[in-house]
Enzyme design. Structure first.
Site, PDB file in Angstrom:
ATOM      1  CB  THR A 251      -3.866-101.712  -9.560  1.00 49.10           C
ATOM      2  OG1 THR A 251      -5.054-102.638  -9.884  1.00 49.10           O
ATOM      3  CG2 THR A 251      -2.781-102.682  -9.562  1.00 49.10           C
TER       4      THR A 251
ATOM      5  NE  ARG B 232      -4.895 -94.477 -11.741  1.00 47.80           N
ATOM      6  CZ  ARG B 232      -4.124 -95.593 -12.521  1.00 47.80           C
ATOM      7  NH1 ARG B 232      -4.340 -96.256 -14.001  1.00 47.80           N
ATOM      8  NH2 ARG B 232      -2.865 -95.313 -11.891  1.00 47.80           N
TER       9      ARG B 232
ATOM     10  CB  SER C  39      -1.638 -93.553 -14.351  1.00 44.30           C
ATOM     11  OG  SER C  39      -0.539 -93.465 -15.636  1.00 44.30           O
ATOM     12  CG  HIS C  40      -2.203 -96.361 -18.288  1.00 41.33           C
ATOM     13  ND1 HIS C  40      -2.021 -95.817 -17.183  1.00 41.33           N
ATOM     14  CD2 HIS C  40      -3.245 -97.666 -18.811  1.00 41.33           C
ATOM     15  CE1 HIS C  40      -2.886 -97.914 -16.392  1.00 41.33           C
ATOM     16  NE2 HIS C  40      -4.022 -98.231 -17.815  1.00 41.33           N
TER      17      HIS C  40
ATOM     18  CE  LYS D  94       1.017 -93.594  -7.523  1.00 40.87           C
ATOM     19  NZ  LYS D  94       1.613 -93.642  -7.975  1.00 40.87           N
TER      20      LYS D  94
ATOM     21  CG  ASP E 263       2.480 -93.501 -18.003  1.00 42.78           C
ATOM     22  OD1 ASP E 263       3.522 -92.734 -17.198  1.00 42.78           O
ATOM     23  OD2 ASP E 263       1.498 -93.236 -16.813  1.00 42.78           O
TER      24      ASP E 263
ATOM     25  CG  ASP F 149       1.450 -91.045 -14.558  1.00 48.43           C
ATOM     26  OD1 ASP F 149       1.441 -91.831 -14.881  1.00 48.43           O
ATOM     27  OD2 ASP F 149       1.734 -91.866 -13.073  1.00 48.43           O
TER      28      ASP F 149
ATOM     29  CG  ASP G  81       3.795 -94.305 -13.292  1.00 49.59           C
ATOM     30  OD1 ASP G  81       3.187 -93.794 -14.841  1.00 49.59           O
ATOM     31  OD2 ASP G  81       3.756 -95.144 -12.846  1.00 49.59           O
ATOM     32  NE  ARG G  82       1.663 -97.650 -17.090  1.00 51.36           N
ATOM     33  CZ  ARG G  82       0.320 -98.717 -17.270  1.00 51.36           C
ATOM     34  NH1 ARG G  82       0.231 -98.780 -19.318  1.00 51.36           N
ATOM     35  NH2 ARG G  82      -0.304 -98.906 -16.655  1.00 51.36           N
TER      36      ARG G  82
ATOM     37  CD  GLU H 248       3.414-103.324 -12.223  1.00 50.87           C
ATOM     38  OE1 GLU H 248       3.217-103.902 -12.314  1.00 50.87           O
ATOM     39  OE2 GLU H 248       3.261-102.255 -11.995  1.00 50.87           O
ATOM     40  CD  GLU H 249       2.700-106.716 -18.234  1.00 52.26           C
ATOM     41  OE1 GLU H 249       1.828-105.843 -19.091  1.00 52.26           O
ATOM     42  OE2 GLU H 249       1.505-106.223 -16.600  1.00 52.26           O
ATOM     43  CB  SER H 250       1.743-103.022 -17.363  1.00 52.95           C
ATOM     44  OG  SER H 250       2.106-102.463 -16.295  1.00 52.95           O
TER      45      SER H 250
ATOM     46  CE  LYS I 248       3.855 -97.708 -14.048  1.00 51.84           C
ATOM     47  NZ  LYS I 248       3.244 -98.249 -12.328  1.00 51.84           N
TER      48      LYS I 248
ATOM     49  NE  ARG J 219      -4.258-104.435 -17.253  1.00 50.25           N
ATOM     50  CZ  ARG J 219      -4.730-103.489 -17.506  1.00 50.25           C
ATOM     51  NH1 ARG J 219      -5.233-103.904 -18.755  1.00 50.25           N
ATOM     52  NH2 ARG J 219      -4.888-102.215 -17.242  1.00 50.25           N
TER      53      ARG J 219
HETATM   54  C1  VG1 Z   1      -2.284-101.796 -15.054  1.00 48.23           C
HETATM   55  C2  VG1 Z   1      -0.772-102.344 -14.962  1.00 48.23           C
HETATM   56  C3  VG1 Z   1      -0.385-102.528 -13.856  1.00 48.23           C
HETATM   57  C4  VG1 Z   1       0.216-100.609 -13.079  1.00 48.23           C
HETATM   58  C5  VG1 Z   1      -0.684-100.247 -12.845  1.00 48.23           C
HETATM   59  C6  VG1 Z   1      -0.684 -98.553 -12.800  1.00 48.23           C
HETATM   60  O1  VG1 Z   1      -2.534-102.544 -13.389  1.00 48.23           O
HETATM   61  O2  VG1 Z   1      -1.100-103.633 -15.155  1.00 48.23           O
HETATM   62  O3  VG1 Z   1       1.498-103.320 -14.219  1.00 48.23           O
HETATM   63  O4  VG1 Z   1       1.161-101.460 -12.218  1.00 48.23           O
HETATM   64  O5  VG1 Z   1      -1.716-100.292 -13.702  1.00 48.23           O
HETATM   65  O6  VG1 Z   1       0.591 -98.236 -13.505  1.00 48.23           O
HETATM   66  P1  VG1 Z   1      -3.663-102.449 -13.585  1.00 48.23           P
HETATM   67  O7  VG1 Z   1      -4.554-103.400 -12.178  1.00 48.23           O
HETATM   68  O8  VG1 Z   1      -4.839-102.454 -14.145  1.00 48.23           O
HETATM   69  O9  VG1 Z   1      -3.689-104.041 -14.344  1.00 48.23           O
HETATM   70  V1  VG1 Z   1       0.088 -96.815 -13.990  1.00 48.23           V
HETATM   71  O10 VG1 Z   1       1.534 -95.804 -14.866  1.00 48.23           O
HETATM   72  O11 VG1 Z   1      -1.311 -96.478 -14.352  1.00 48.23           O
HETATM   73  O12 VG1 Z   1       0.433 -95.813 -11.899  1.00 48.23           O
HETATM   74 CO    CO Z   2       1.580 -93.792 -14.829  1.00 42.89          CO
END
Ligand code: VG1
Ligand code: CO
Length: 544
Positions: A19, A23, A114-115, A127, A278, A280, A282-283, A364-366, A377, A497
């Site tokens: 995504t 990772r 990221s998170h 990335k 988070d 990095d 972006d959240r 995004e909901e995340s 983001k 999910r």
């Molecule tokens: C998750 C989230 C998605 C987000 C992605 C990267 O992906 O659901 O909405 O864009 O993380 O976010 P997945 O495939 O695990 O559902 V970040 O802040 O980790 O770059």
């Molecule tokens: Co992030």
């Protein structure tokens, strides 16, 4: 003396960007030539880096500094003209996106998972972002993945480590390296978008805020912008020192992992406004005193109030949300008479819409919200947007939410995550639901009747590309919905999910706890997917 070495290597299995980049567990990235192979594959997948200018930075997690040195050596070996790198190899994801755009760079490398937790046993990630500042689109990541399967050698400069502790301009072989302050350009961009005077006045009036940087990359950004520039009281930003293992925590801003902040905000005497970001940067999580704002609702509120903010005073060209995100923003778009796009999960799908001027805000909901100011983001941006709106509206977060729901209705929403599930069991569950899609419409589950069921595919309206297999969705009469998909960012087994949503129009029903409000939808998801028996879990690992 520097010299370029060509080192024979062999393809390594599983270097498939997900995504959001590649990772893996940190020790995997540290295995012999693993990182080198992937970086060379990026170079090969994008047609080389000769003569190009790149941006480089990361979220400071364990292995960030060493990896940055490898990228610099390999950029130099590939003939790159210049790399703009954040001091100490630090850049938040939105700041990297901004730098790529502002400097007209050809692309950039962001070192982050990221998170996901960091540290020697945690996760690491790489990335690649393109010249628009956004995550590489699927076509590009597919070429990178192809390159990982064909790699036979990589090229690296032999040299000492490049000193990255001070802003400076140095060279590595023929390549120029400009070391920049990671915060400066980003803070300047925020001042262009938001009414800093209004926010300053808000803080002067006694408004109290808590920002939890979770020992991750936003610490220095939030401290500089909130406390130094906007005059928020000392101590507003907590956990502001970035640590390589994020203090042993999970730098994911949600009610589960930002629990200290959450607990403080849920007391009657808590601060007026709480936020977290988070790993990095972006959240974002937004929470008022005793009032949680779901990310889907946050996007809707920002869209509804955008014209109060200088950067968006002329209105929005359109909005976009990922498919599993609630339809709250759709209702705002409808009222505003603007387009609303539904994209697959992952920020890369917003890039074309933003570039083409079709959307201004995305979410995004995340816990991801952003706009056309960058192509990622942006956590702190969302927080400043909220502060600007609150400063103008002079309402508490709870008052603002109640007014919003009264006008647009409330989309009750929750996501249930089942982590590190056996991969076969997770695929089996998805296949089981997939096999029912055709027969579900018309069936009833308790009070809910299925209206539609399909597997989401996206046709990009700008470049015509098609992305399939983007989640299974079941829609019920009256606006309730269940979506199931497997994560593309996990590093252990599969993460299932389950996204749950229900629309309430009658204000009498607005005060419910989301889990209670969604009880029938949760039961329908269980009946359709058999989650408990197939995953062997009694309850989700994380509920957001
Ligand atoms: C998750 C989230 C998605 C987000 C992605 C990267 O992906 O659901 O909405 O864009 O993380 O976010 P997945 O495939 O695990 O559902 V970040 O802040 O980790 O770059
Ligand atoms: Co992030």
């Amino acid at each position: 003396m520097t010299s370029i070495r060509t080192i024979p290597t062999e393809p390594i299995e599983g270097q498939k960007p997900g995504t959001s980049g590649l990772r893996k567990k940190t020790p995997v990235f540290q295995t012999h030539h693993y990182l080198e192979n992937f970086i060379q594959s990026i170079w090969n997948g994008i047609g080389g880096v000769a003569g190009k200018t790149l941006v480089l930075g990361g979220d400071g997690r364990h292995f960030n500094s060493q990896a940055a040195q490898v990228v610099l050596r390999m950029a130099a070996a590939g003939g790159a003209k210049k790399v703009i790198v954040g001091k100490r190899a630090i850049l938040s994801t939105p700041a990297a996106s901004n730098l790529i755009r502002k400097r007209g760079a050809d692309g950039g490398i962001i070192l982050s998972a990221s998170h996901n937790p960091g540290g020697p046993e945690g996760d690491f990630g790489v990335k690649y972002n393109t010249s628009n500042g956004g995550p590489a689109a699927e076509g590009v990541t597919a070429r990178i993945f192809d390159a990982t399967k064909e790699i036979a050698e990589f090229h690296i400069m032999e040299s000492h480590d490049v000193g990255l502790r001070m802003t400076d301009t140095v060279t590595l072989g023929e390549m120029e390296i400009e070391i920049v302050d990671p915060v400066e350009d980003y803070a300047a961009l925020m001042q262009e978008l938001f009414d800093f005077d209004a926010i300053r006045t808000l803080f002067k009036s006694g408004f109290r805020m808590r920002f939890d940087a979770m020992h991750a990359v936003t610490g220095p950004y939030a401290y500089t912008i909130l406390e130094e520039i906007l005059g928020a009281p000392p101590g507003t930003v907590i956990n502001s020192i970035p640590l390589p293992d994020f203090g042993g925590g999970h730098p994911d801003p949600n009610p589960t992992w930002a629990k200290t902040l959450w607990d403080e905000m849920m007391t009657e005497t808590g601060p007026d406004f709480g936020a977290a970001s988070d790993g990095d940067g972006d959240r974002n999580m937004i929470v008022g005193r005793q009032c949680y704002v779901s990310p889907s609702d946050s996007l809707a509120v920002l869209a509804a109030n955008a014209t109060l903010v200088p950067g968006y005073k002329d209105g929005l060209k359109g909005v976009a949300r990922s498919m599993p995100t609630s339809a709250a923003v759709d209702r705002v778009a409808e009222k505003l008479g603007i387009a609303c796009y539904e994209t697959p999960t992952g920020w890369k799908f917003f890039g074309n819409l933003l570039d083409a001027g079709r959307a201004t805000l995305c979410g995004e909901e995340s816990f991801g919200t952003g706009s056309d100011h960058v192509r990622e983001k942006d956590g702190l941006w969302a927080v400043l947007f909220w502060l600007n709106v609150l400063a103008v509206k002079k309402l508490s977060v709870a008052e603002l939410m109640v007014a919003h729901w009264a006008e647009y209705g409330r989309n009750y929403y929750s996501r249930h995550d089942y982590e590190a599930v056996d991969t076969e069991a997770a695929n089996g569950l998805m296949d089981h639901v997939r096999s029912q899609l055709a027969s579900l419409p018309g069936q009833s589950f308790g009070p809910l009747t299925v209206e539609s069921a399909d597997e989401f595919a996206y046709d990009d309206p700008v470049d015509g590309s098609r992305s399939e297999g983007q989640g299974l969705r079941v829609g019920f009469a009256g606006g309730a919905r269940v979506v199931l998909r497997l994560s593309g960012t996990g590093t252990e087994g599969a993460t299932l999910r389950v996204y749950l949503e229900r629309l309430a129009i009658d204000p009498a029903g607005f005060g419910l706890d989301p889990q209670a409000a969604l009880a029938d939808v949760i039961a329908a998801a269980e009946a359709i997917a058999g989650i408990k028996s197939r995953t062997g879990r009694d309850a989700p690992d994380v509920i957001t």
